[in-house]
Design a protein around this motif. Structure first.
Motif, PDB file in Angstrom:
ATOM      1  N   VAL A  75     -24.025 -30.578  52.109  1.00 16.66           N
ATOM      2  CA  VAL A  75     -25.211 -29.802  52.465  1.00 16.66           C
ATOM      3  C   VAL A  75     -25.676 -28.981  51.260  1.00 16.66           C
ATOM      4  O   VAL A  75     -26.875 -28.948  50.927  1.00 16.66           O
ATOM      5  N   PHE A  76     -24.731 -28.330  50.594  1.00 17.48           N
ATOM      6  CA  PHE A  76     -25.056 -27.541  49.404  1.00 17.48           C
ATOM      7  C   PHE A  76     -25.671 -28.421  48.317  1.00 17.48           C
ATOM      8  O   PHE A  76     -26.700 -28.075  47.720  1.00 17.48           O
ATOM      9  N   ALA A  77     -25.065 -29.578  48.061  1.00 14.62           N
ATOM     10  CA  ALA A  77     -25.566 -30.476  47.016  1.00 14.62           C
ATOM     11  C   ALA A  77     -26.942 -31.023  47.379  1.00 14.62           C
ATOM     12  O   ALA A  77     -27.819 -31.169  46.516  1.00 14.62           O
ATOM     13  N   ALA A  78     -27.155 -31.329  48.664  1.00 20.23           N
ATOM     14  CA  ALA A  78     -28.460 -31.836  49.090  1.00 20.23           C
ATOM     15  C   ALA A  78     -29.545 -30.782  48.880  1.00 20.23           C
ATOM     16  O   ALA A  78     -30.660 -31.106  48.440  1.00 20.23           O
ATOM     17  N   VAL A  79     -29.237 -29.522  49.167  1.00 21.34           N
ATOM     18  CA  VAL A  79     -30.205 -28.436  48.935  1.00 21.34           C
ATOM     19  C   VAL A  79     -30.540 -28.337  47.448  1.00 21.34           C
ATOM     20  O   VAL A  79     -31.706 -28.156  47.060  1.00 21.34           O
ATOM     21  N   MET A  80     -29.527 -28.466  46.592  1.00 17.24           N
ATOM     22  CA  MET A  80     -29.757 -28.417  45.152  1.00 17.24           C
ATOM     23  C   MET A  80     -30.661 -29.570  44.700  1.00 17.24           C
ATOM     24  O   MET A  80     -31.561 -29.377  43.869  1.00 17.24           O
TER      25      MET A  80
ATOM     26  N   LEU B 272     -24.526 -32.462  41.119  1.00 15.61           N
ATOM     27  CA  LEU B 272     -23.585 -33.463  40.627  1.00 15.61           C
ATOM     28  C   LEU B 272     -22.150 -33.149  41.046  1.00 15.61           C
ATOM     29  O   LEU B 272     -21.326 -34.059  41.194  1.00 15.61           O
ATOM     30  N   LEU B 273     -21.835 -31.869  41.239  1.00 16.49           N
ATOM     31  CA  LEU B 273     -20.503 -31.508  41.728  1.00 16.49           C
ATOM     32  C   LEU B 273     -20.230 -32.164  43.076  1.00 16.49           C
ATOM     33  O   LEU B 273     -19.143 -32.708  43.318  1.00 16.49           O
TER      34      LEU B 273
ATOM     35  N   MET C 289     -26.876 -37.155  57.152  1.00 11.31           N
ATOM     36  CA  MET C 289     -28.026 -37.099  56.252  1.00 11.31           C
ATOM     37  C   MET C 289     -27.698 -36.322  54.981  1.00 11.31           C
ATOM     38  O   MET C 289     -28.135 -36.701  53.884  1.00 11.31           O
ATOM     39  N   ALA C 290     -26.927 -35.249  55.111  1.00  8.87           N
ATOM     40  CA  ALA C 290     -26.547 -34.475  53.924  1.00  8.87           C
ATOM     41  C   ALA C 290     -25.716 -35.322  52.974  1.00  8.87           C
ATOM     42  O   ALA C 290     -25.933 -35.321  51.751  1.00  8.87           O
ATOM     43  N   HIS C 291     -24.737 -36.074  53.530  1.00  5.04           N
ATOM     44  CA  HIS C 291     -23.922 -36.955  52.686  1.00  5.04           C
ATOM     45  C   HIS C 291     -24.794 -38.009  52.000  1.00  5.04           C
ATOM     46  O   HIS C 291     -24.630 -38.289  50.799  1.00  5.04           O
ATOM     47  N   ILE C 292     -25.708 -38.614  52.769  1.00  2.32           N
ATOM     48  CA  ILE C 292     -26.542 -39.691  52.221  1.00  2.32           C
ATOM     49  C   ILE C 292     -27.454 -39.161  51.124  1.00  2.32           C
ATOM     50  O   ILE C 292     -27.566 -39.751  50.037  1.00  2.32           O
ATOM     51  N   ILE C 293     -28.129 -38.055  51.391  1.00  3.83           N
ATOM     52  CA  ILE C 293     -29.058 -37.507  50.397  1.00  3.83           C
ATOM     53  C   ILE C 293     -28.314 -37.082  49.140  1.00  3.83           C
ATOM     54  O   ILE C 293     -28.798 -37.267  48.016  1.00  3.83           O
ATOM     55  N   THR C 294     -27.100 -36.534  49.305  1.00  3.67           N
ATOM     56  CA  THR C 294     -26.284 -36.185  48.133  1.00  3.67           C
ATOM     57  C   THR C 294     -25.948 -37.423  47.320  1.00  3.67           C
ATOM     58  O   THR C 294     -25.927 -37.388  46.087  1.00  3.67           O
TER      59      THR C 294
ATOM     60  N   ASP D 225     -34.575 -24.022  33.252  1.00  2.00           N
ATOM     61  CA  ASP D 225     -33.137 -23.722  33.228  1.00  2.00           C
ATOM     62  C   ASP D 225     -32.542 -23.777  34.629  1.00  2.00           C
ATOM     63  O   ASP D 225     -31.476 -24.360  34.849  1.00  2.00           O
ATOM     64  N   LEU D 226     -33.239 -23.173  35.584  1.00  2.00           N
ATOM     65  CA  LEU D 226     -32.732 -23.127  36.953  1.00  2.00           C
ATOM     66  C   LEU D 226     -32.657 -24.523  37.559  1.00  2.00           C
ATOM     67  O   LEU D 226     -31.690 -24.864  38.246  1.00  2.00           O
ATOM     68  N   ALA D 227     -33.670 -25.350  37.284  1.00  2.00           N
ATOM     69  CA  ALA D 227     -33.668 -26.720  37.808  1.00  2.00           C
ATOM     70  C   ALA D 227     -32.510 -27.524  37.222  1.00  2.00           C
ATOM     71  O   ALA D 227     -31.838 -28.281  37.939  1.00  2.00           O
ATOM     72  N   ASN D 228     -32.262 -27.368  35.928  1.00  2.00           N
ATOM     73  CA  ASN D 228     -31.144 -28.095  35.312  1.00  2.00           C
ATOM     74  C   ASN D 228     -29.800 -27.591  35.831  1.00  2.00           C
ATOM     75  O   ASN D 228     -28.854 -28.373  35.992  1.00  2.00           O
ATOM     76  N   LEU D 229     -29.704 -26.303  36.109  1.00  2.00           N
ATOM     77  CA  LEU D 229     -28.489 -25.776  36.716  1.00  2.00           C
ATOM     78  C   LEU D 229     -28.272 -26.387  38.097  1.00  2.00           C
ATOM     79  O   LEU D 229     -27.140 -26.737  38.464  1.00  2.00           O
ATOM     80  N   CYS D 230     -29.348 -26.544  38.853  1.00  2.00           N
ATOM     81  CA  CYS D 230     -29.238 -27.162  40.182  1.00  2.00           C
ATOM     82  C   CYS D 230     -28.816 -28.630  40.084  1.00  2.00           C
ATOM     83  O   CYS D 230     -28.117 -29.138  40.966  1.00  2.00           O
ATOM     84  N   ILE D 231     -29.234 -29.309  39.013  1.00  2.00           N
ATOM     85  CA  ILE D 231     -28.772 -30.688  38.805  1.00  2.00           C
ATOM     86  C   ILE D 231     -27.262 -30.713  38.662  1.00  2.00           C
ATOM     87  O   ILE D 231     -26.559 -31.531  39.267  1.00  2.00           O
ATOM     88  N   VAL D 232     -26.728 -29.787  37.861  1.00  2.00           N
ATOM     89  CA  VAL D 232     -25.275 -29.724  37.662  1.00  2.00           C
ATOM     90  C   VAL D 232     -24.561 -29.436  38.979  1.00  2.00           C
ATOM     91  O   VAL D 232     -23.554 -30.078  39.313  1.00  2.00           O
TER      92      VAL D 232
END
Length: 462
Positions: A197-202, A335-336, A43-48, A325-332
Motif C-alpha cells: 500500500v505504501f509503495a503504491a501510494v509512492m 522500489l523498496l 490491487m496494492a500488490h499489483i500496482i506496486t 527531488d521529492l518525486a525521485n525520493l518517492c521512486i526510491v
C-alpha cells in the motif's frame, strides 16, 4: 484501504493453509495462516509490481510510435494483460482425482501440476533468474534516482547548463541493500500488505508529478508538440529498431504474471479467490493504463522530438527542483516495496523446500526467528546488491532477457495451463481463439526482442 490486517467478523470465513492440498508443502510448513487479503490489498500488490519508474520512460516510447501508435499499443497490451491475468487466476484452485482440491500457491506449483515436472524445471530457471534480475535492476534504479536528486540540486545552484556529475552509485546501492536486508525478513505476502500500500501510494505520487509537470509544460509552450508518426529519422532501419524497442518497453511494463498466484494466495474467501483476483486485476489494469496514457502522452506533448528517456531522472524538467527531488525520493521508496514483491516468490519457494527451525530471541519483546530464512534472505539481498555494484550494466542484460522470456512465461505457459485445466478440445472455436492469441503475442514478442538486442549491443559499441 485494507483487509490485510484481518477483520474481526471474518474468522469463520478464513480458509486455513492446512485445509487444501498444496504442492511443495511439508507437514511443518502447513501453518494455520489466515488468508485475509481483499480486492484492495491485491490491487496494492499489483500496482506496486506493475507501476515502476518505467512509467516515466513511456513518453519516449510514445515519441517513437507517434500519436496514433503510442496510445494504441498501450491499450492493446492492457487487453493482453487482462486476458493473461484471467487465465492464470483460474489456475489457482484445481481438482485432482488423487489429491482432491489443490491450491497452487505459486507460478511454478501451477506449472508442475498442469504441465509436469520437466516443464516446471525448464521454466523455473528462467523464472527465478528473471525475479533475481529484477531485484538487481531495482537496486540499480534506486541509485539512478538518488543520483538524480544530487544532480537536481546542482543544476538549481549552478544553472541548467552546468557540468553537474554525481558519483557514488555504489554507496547508494549499499544503502538500498541495507534497507532490503530488514524488509526481506517479512515472512511472506500475507504480512506485507502495508508495504505494498505504501509503495503504491509512492508510485501514484511520482507518476502524478511527471504528469503534472508535463501538463504545465504543454500549457507554458502554448502548443502540443509531436507528430502522428513519431520522431522522424533519416534511416528506415534505425526507425524500425527504435519502434521495436518502444514496443518492448510498453509490452514489458504491464505483466505481473510471475507474482499473480502468490498475490491470489493471500485472498480470503468467499467470494472465490479467482473472482476477487480478476476484479483486482481489471481495476489495476485500468488505473495503470490511465497513468501510462497520461504520462506518456503529456510527456510527448511537452517535449516532442526532444523527449528524454526518463522525464525525471533524464531531466526533461529542472524546476521546481524540490518537487523533482521529492518525486525521485518517492521512486526510491516505491522500489523498496517493488523489490519485495518480486523477491517473495523466491523466498517462498526456498521456505517451502527447505523450511528451517525457529528459536526465540528477546529483542523488543520475545520474537521467533527462522534461522534458514534469516541466512538465505540475507545472502540473496547481498548477492543482488553485489551484482548491481560490480556489474552496473546488468539492467540492459535483464531487459534483453525480459524480452525473450515475455512470451513463454507471460503467455505460453498460462495458455497451456488453461487449456489443460479446462480440457479445451483441439480445433474448437475456443482452442483456435486462444492459440491465435498466443501466436500474435509470440510475433510481437519476437519483434520486440530483436529491438532489445539491437539496443543492448548498440549501446555497448557506441
Amino acid at each position: 484501504m485494507g483487509g490485510g490486517g484481518g477483520g474481526q467478523g471474518d474468522h469463520q470465513k478464513q480458509p486455513l493453509l492446512g485445509k487444501l492440498s498444496e504442492p511443495g508443502d511439508s507437514s511443518s510448513e502447513k501453518r494455520l495462516v489466515k488468508r485475509t487479503g481483499t480486492v484492495w490489498t491485491a490491487m496494492a500488490h499489483i500496482i506496486t509490481a506493475v507501476i515502476g519508474s518505467g512509467v516515466l520512460s513511456l513518453a519516449w516510447s510514445v515519441a517513437q510510435l507517434g500519436w496514433v501508435g503510442g496510445p494504441a499499443v498501450m491499450l492493446f497490451f492492457a487487453g493482453v494483460t487482462a486476458v493473461q491475468s484471467s487465465l492464470i487466476a483460474d489456475c489457482y484452485i484445481s481438482h485432482d482425482p488423487e489429491r482432491g482440491t489443490v491450491r497452487n500457491r505459486s507460478y511454478m506449483d501451477a506449472v508442475r501440476l498442469y504441465l509436469g515436472e520437466k516443464t516446471r524445471l525448464f521454466c523455473g530457471f528462467f523464472l527465478n533468474f528473471s525475479l533475481f534480475g529484477t531485484g538487481v535492476v531495482y537496486t540499480l534504479t534506486s541509485a539512478t534516482s538518488m543520483r538524480a536528486i544530487q544532480k537536481s540540486n546542482c543544476y538549481h545552484r549552478e544553472g541548467h547548463d552546468a557540468p553537474c556529475s554525481a558519483g557514488g552509485d555504489g554507496y547508494y546501492m549499499l544503502l538500498f541493500g541495507l534497507a532490503q536486508l530488514v524488509l526481506s525478513q517479512i515472512p511472506d505476502f500475507h504480512d506485507m500488505a502495508w508495504l505494498s500500500v505504501f509503495a503504491a501510494v509512492m508510485s501514484f505520487f511520482y507518476a502524478s508529478v511527471g504528469l503534472g509537470l508535463g501538463v504545465a509544460n504543454v500549457i507554458a509552450n502554448g502548443v502540443i508538440k509531436g507528430r502522428i508518426g513519431g520522431i522522424p529519422l533519416v534511416s528506415t532501419t534505425q526507425k524500425v529498431w527504435l519502434v521495436s524497442q518502444a514496443l518492448g518497453d510498453i509490452a514489458f511494463a504491464y505483466p505481473f504474471s510471475l507474482v499473480l498466484l502468490e498475490i491470489e494466495d493471500t485472498l480470503r474467501s468467499p467470494p472465490p479467490e479467482s473472482e476477487t483476483m480478476k476484479t483486482a486485476s481489471r481495476a489495476s489494469i485500468v488505473i495503470t493504463t490511465f497513468f501510462y496514457l497520461c504520462c506518456g502522452c503529456f510527456g510527448y506533448a511537452a517535449f516532442g522530438d526532444g523527449t528524454p528517456g526518463n522525464i525525471l531522472t533524464g531531466f526533461g524538467f529542472y524546476e521546481p527542483y524540490w518537487l523533482i527531488d521529492l518525486a525521485n525520493l518517492c521512486i526510491v521508496l516505491h522500489l523498496l516495496g517493488g523489490y519485495q514483491v518480486y523477491s517473495q516468490p523466491v523466498f517462498g519457494f526456498a521456505d517451502r523446500q527447505f523450511g528451517g527451525a525457529e528459536f526465540e530471541v528477546r529483542l523488543l519483546g520475545t520474537r521467533r526467528v527462522n534461522v534458514f530464512r534469516l541466512c538465505f534472505r540475507t545472502v540473496y539481498v547481498a548477492a543482488t546488491t553485489a551484482l548491481a555494484v560490480w556489474f552496473p550494466y546488468f539492467n540492459q542484460v535483464i531487459g534483453l532477457l525480459g524480452a525473450f522470456t515475455f512470451w513463454p512465461l507471460g503467455i505460453h505457459f498460462p495458455v497451456e495451463m488453461y487449456l489443460v485445466r479446462n480440457k479445451v478440445m483441439p480445433w474448437t472455436k475456443q482452442w483456435l481463439a486462444i492459440r491465435a492469441f498466443s501466436a500474435v503475442c509470440l510475433l510481437i514478442s519476437a519483434f520486440a526482442s530483436v529491438g532489445s538486442a539491437v539496443g543492448v549491443f548498440g549501446s555497448e559499441t557506441s
